[in-house]
Design an enzyme around this catalytic site. Structure first.
Site, PDB file in Angstrom:
ATOM      1  N   LEU A  64     -30.774  24.199  67.494  1.00 55.21           N
ATOM      2  CA  LEU A  64     -31.512  23.063  66.948  1.00 55.21           C
ATOM      3  C   LEU A  64     -32.490  23.502  65.874  1.00 55.21           C
ATOM      4  O   LEU A  64     -32.761  22.776  64.927  1.00 55.21           O
ATOM      5  CB  LEU A  64     -32.275  22.342  68.066  1.00 55.21           C
ATOM      6  CG  LEU A  64     -31.429  21.628  69.121  1.00 55.21           C
ATOM      7  CD1 LEU A  64     -32.311  21.162  70.276  1.00 55.21           C
ATOM      8  CD2 LEU A  64     -30.703  20.448  68.503  1.00 55.21           C
ATOM      9  N   GLY A  65     -33.034  24.696  66.035  1.00 57.18           N
ATOM     10  CA  GLY A  65     -33.984  25.192  65.048  1.00 57.18           C
ATOM     11  C   GLY A  65     -34.324  26.643  65.320  1.00 57.18           C
ATOM     12  O   GLY A  65     -34.181  27.126  66.441  1.00 57.18           O
TER      13      GLY A  65
ATOM     14  N   GLY B  43     -37.324  29.698  64.462  1.00 58.02           N
ATOM     15  CA  GLY B  43     -38.601  30.102  63.889  1.00 58.02           C
ATOM     16  C   GLY B  43     -38.500  31.543  63.454  1.00 58.02           C
ATOM     17  O   GLY B  43     -37.397  32.059  63.245  1.00 58.02           O
ATOM     18  N   GLU B  44     -39.646  32.181  63.348  1.00 58.17           N
ATOM     19  CA  GLU B  44     -39.647  33.572  62.916  1.00 58.17           C
ATOM     20  C   GLU B  44     -39.019  34.474  63.988  1.00 58.17           C
ATOM     21  O   GLU B  44     -38.220  35.339  63.696  1.00 58.17           O
ATOM     22  CB  GLU B  44     -41.089  34.005  62.655  1.00 58.17           C
ATOM     23  CG  GLU B  44     -41.243  34.837  61.418  1.00 58.17           C
ATOM     24  CD  GLU B  44     -42.717  35.122  61.145  1.00 58.17           C
ATOM     25  OE1 GLU B  44     -43.008  36.234  60.711  1.00 58.17           O
ATOM     26  OE2 GLU B  44     -43.554  34.224  61.391  1.00 58.17           O
ATOM     27  N   PHE B  45     -39.419  34.221  65.234  1.00 58.02           N
ATOM     28  CA  PHE B  45     -38.949  35.080  66.323  1.00 58.02           C
ATOM     29  C   PHE B  45     -38.223  34.319  67.424  1.00 58.02           C
ATOM     30  O   PHE B  45     -37.505  34.904  68.206  1.00 58.02           O
ATOM     31  CB  PHE B  45     -40.124  35.835  66.953  1.00 58.02           C
ATOM     32  CG  PHE B  45     -40.886  36.639  65.957  1.00 58.02           C
ATOM     33  CD1 PHE B  45     -40.397  37.853  65.514  1.00 58.02           C
ATOM     34  CD2 PHE B  45     -42.084  36.162  65.443  1.00 58.02           C
ATOM     35  CE1 PHE B  45     -41.095  38.592  64.575  1.00 58.02           C
ATOM     36  CE2 PHE B  45     -42.783  36.901  64.504  1.00 58.02           C
ATOM     37  CZ  PHE B  45     -42.290  38.115  64.063  1.00 58.02           C
ATOM     38  N   GLY B  46     -38.445  33.023  67.452  1.00 59.66           N
ATOM     39  CA  GLY B  46     -37.844  32.235  68.516  1.00 59.66           C
ATOM     40  C   GLY B  46     -36.830  31.263  67.985  1.00 59.66           C
ATOM     41  O   GLY B  46     -36.727  31.042  66.778  1.00 59.66           O
TER      42      GLY B  46
ATOM     43  N   VAL C  95     -34.585  27.438  69.223  1.00 59.79           N
ATOM     44  CA  VAL C  95     -34.393  26.362  70.182  1.00 59.79           C
ATOM     45  C   VAL C  95     -32.927  25.968  70.138  1.00 59.79           C
ATOM     46  O   VAL C  95     -32.368  25.741  69.061  1.00 59.79           O
ATOM     47  CB  VAL C  95     -35.278  25.142  69.847  1.00 59.79           C
ATOM     48  CG1 VAL C  95     -35.100  24.054  70.897  1.00 59.79           C
ATOM     49  CG2 VAL C  95     -36.737  25.533  69.735  1.00 59.79           C
TER      50      VAL C  95
ATOM     51  N   ASP D 143     -52.468  23.940  68.133  1.00 59.30           N
ATOM     52  CA  ASP D 143     -51.509  23.747  67.038  1.00 59.30           C
ATOM     53  C   ASP D 143     -50.932  22.334  67.106  1.00 59.30           C
ATOM     54  O   ASP D 143     -49.722  22.132  66.978  1.00 59.30           O
ATOM     55  CB  ASP D 143     -50.404  24.805  67.118  1.00 59.30           C
ATOM     56  CG  ASP D 143     -49.614  24.905  65.813  1.00 59.30           C
ATOM     57  OD1 ASP D 143     -50.018  24.274  64.810  1.00 59.30           O
ATOM     58  OD2 ASP D 143     -48.586  25.605  65.806  1.00 59.30           O
TER      59      ASP D 143
ATOM     60  N   ARG E  30     -45.208  18.186  63.733  1.00 58.09           N
ATOM     61  CA  ARG E  30     -44.044  19.062  63.946  1.00 58.09           C
ATOM     62  C   ARG E  30     -43.964  19.536  65.398  1.00 58.09           C
ATOM     63  O   ARG E  30     -42.901  19.969  65.848  1.00 58.09           O
ATOM     64  CB  ARG E  30     -44.090  20.265  62.992  1.00 58.09           C
ATOM     65  CG  ARG E  30     -45.241  21.187  63.238  1.00 58.09           C
ATOM     66  CD  ARG E  30     -45.325  22.382  62.298  1.00 58.09           C
ATOM     67  NE  ARG E  30     -46.617  23.029  62.482  1.00 58.09           N
ATOM     68  CZ  ARG E  30     -47.731  22.658  61.858  1.00 58.09           C
ATOM     69  NH1 ARG E  30     -47.701  21.702  60.967  1.00 58.09           N
ATOM     70  NH2 ARG E  30     -48.878  23.248  62.116  1.00 58.09           N
ATOM     71  N   ASN E  31     -45.080  19.474  66.120  1.00 54.07           N
ATOM     72  CA  ASN E  31     -45.108  19.934  67.514  1.00 54.07           C
ATOM     73  C   ASN E  31     -45.144  18.799  68.523  1.00 54.07           C
ATOM     74  O   ASN E  31     -45.508  19.007  69.675  1.00 54.07           O
ATOM     75  CB  ASN E  31     -46.289  20.885  67.728  1.00 54.07           C
ATOM     76  CG  ASN E  31     -46.058  22.213  67.040  1.00 54.07           C
ATOM     77  OD1 ASN E  31     -44.911  22.620  66.859  1.00 54.07           O
ATOM     78  ND2 ASN E  31     -47.130  22.868  66.630  1.00 54.07           N
TER      79      ASN E  31
END
Ligand code: ACK
Length: 317
Positions: A31-32, A34-37, A39, A178, A182-183
């Protein structure tokens, strides 16, 4: 590095209440990232007391993630275990047993992040002359429940729901740090779910948290005291919530358009604030401005905010 990872995982004794067999999980797509993670979307067999297949979201690490990212994922797990509220994303299970990657299994939100949802509706609203192919592209993997037009009442309802989720977290003495569109995830029937506890930390006794110097910081959502002194409290979450209201009203625009992040702190200290967006009522603008009081103590609580939004919603009935 692998042995270290195993040591970290073993620090947390597996919790039979949450542990879920990897063999009952079928990963479908990403689904998406990030830099290190990343989903993933998956189907889980017999999860969280529900018989049969359930669509779920799975948070995991990318192959090149470092030890600290695994720690973050595991502390997110520890936090999610403790929370239960309709407007906070729910943990369904976890895979930490040896022999595979660590998976955090969370409820699936059909509409994805609130920011992307708002932006998709914007495209559909403004470019009603888009051709079918372009519309399909916007719908991408969310094409099942069609993005319907979002009404002013929907936006107020989103704000109210997010307040309630945040009010619950602040009662739990948790600071999000945060909070941004977006969250927040949007599940079926347009229910908002505050998510992404990657940065969430327990509040210390003095109700402030000194941030460790690591990672990227969401400058345009941050309160002046967070920018200057790394102070994070429920009141700095309220500042971010004010920015989130602005994102709602502008259907997912990026805050402080045209302003470079390096200049922002100075401008805020001088009293500069974003102006009232075109279609924003003076009453709603007053609420967002109250979140941006330079003195954290003067900002409203999430409980007060929730009451104000309930009133605005009532007026819309
Ligand atoms: O707008 P999106 O597609 O919705 O882009 C992001 C992406 O993954 C990276 O975070 C989506 N996402 C995250 N968590 C979930 C979830 N629980 N359910 C559905 N989509 C999710 C998010």
């Amino acid at each position: 590095a692998d042995t270290t990872f195993i040591n970290i995982i073993n620090k947390y004794a597996p919790d039979p209440k949450w542990e879920f067999p990897r063999s009952q999980l079928v990963i479908e797509q990403t689904l998406g990232e990030g830099e290190f993670g990343k989903v993933l979307r998956a189907k889980a067999q017999n999860i969280a007391g529900k018989a049969g297949l359930t669509t779920v979201a799975v948070k995991t690490l990318k192959d090149d993630a470092r030890e600290s990212e695994l720690n973050d994922l595991l502390s997110e797990y520890q936090l999610l275990k403790e929370v239960s509220h309709p407007n906070v994303i729910r943990l369904l299970g976890v895979c930490t047993a040896p022999g595979g990657p660590v998976y955090l299994i969370i409820e699936y939100a059909e509409f994805g992040s609130l920011r992307n949802y708002l932006r998709r509706t914007r495209h559909l609203q403004q470019n009603s002359n888009l051709n079918m192919v372009q519309k399909e592209e916007y719908a991408c993997h969310y094409d099942e429940p069609k993005v319907s037009d979002v009404t002013p009442k929907d936006l107020l309802s989103f704000a109210w729901q997010i307040c309630n989720g945040m009010g619950y977290l602040s009662d739990m003495k948790l600071v999000h740090r945060d909070l941004a569109a977006r969250n927040v995830l949007l599940s079926e029937e347009k229910v908002c779910k505050v998510s992404d506890f990657g940065l969430t930390r327990d509040v210390y006794e003095d109700n402030a948290y000194l941030k460790r110097s690591k990672g990227r910081v969401p400058v345009k959502w941050m309160a002046p005291e967070s920018l200057a002194d790394h102070i994070y409290t429920t009141k700095s979450d309220v500042w971010s919530f004010g920015i989130l209201i602005w994102e709602l009203v502008t259907l997912g625009a990026t805050p402080y358009p045209g302003i470079a992040v390096q200049n922002l702190f100075h401008l805020l200290r001088q009293g500069y604030r974003m102006e009232r967006p075109d279609n924003c009522s003076p009453g709603l603008y007053k609420i967002m401005r109250s979140c941006w009081h330079i003195d954290p103590e003067q900002r409203p609580s999430f409980l007060e905010l929730s009451k104000w939004f309930a009133k605005l919603l009532e007026d819309k009935m």
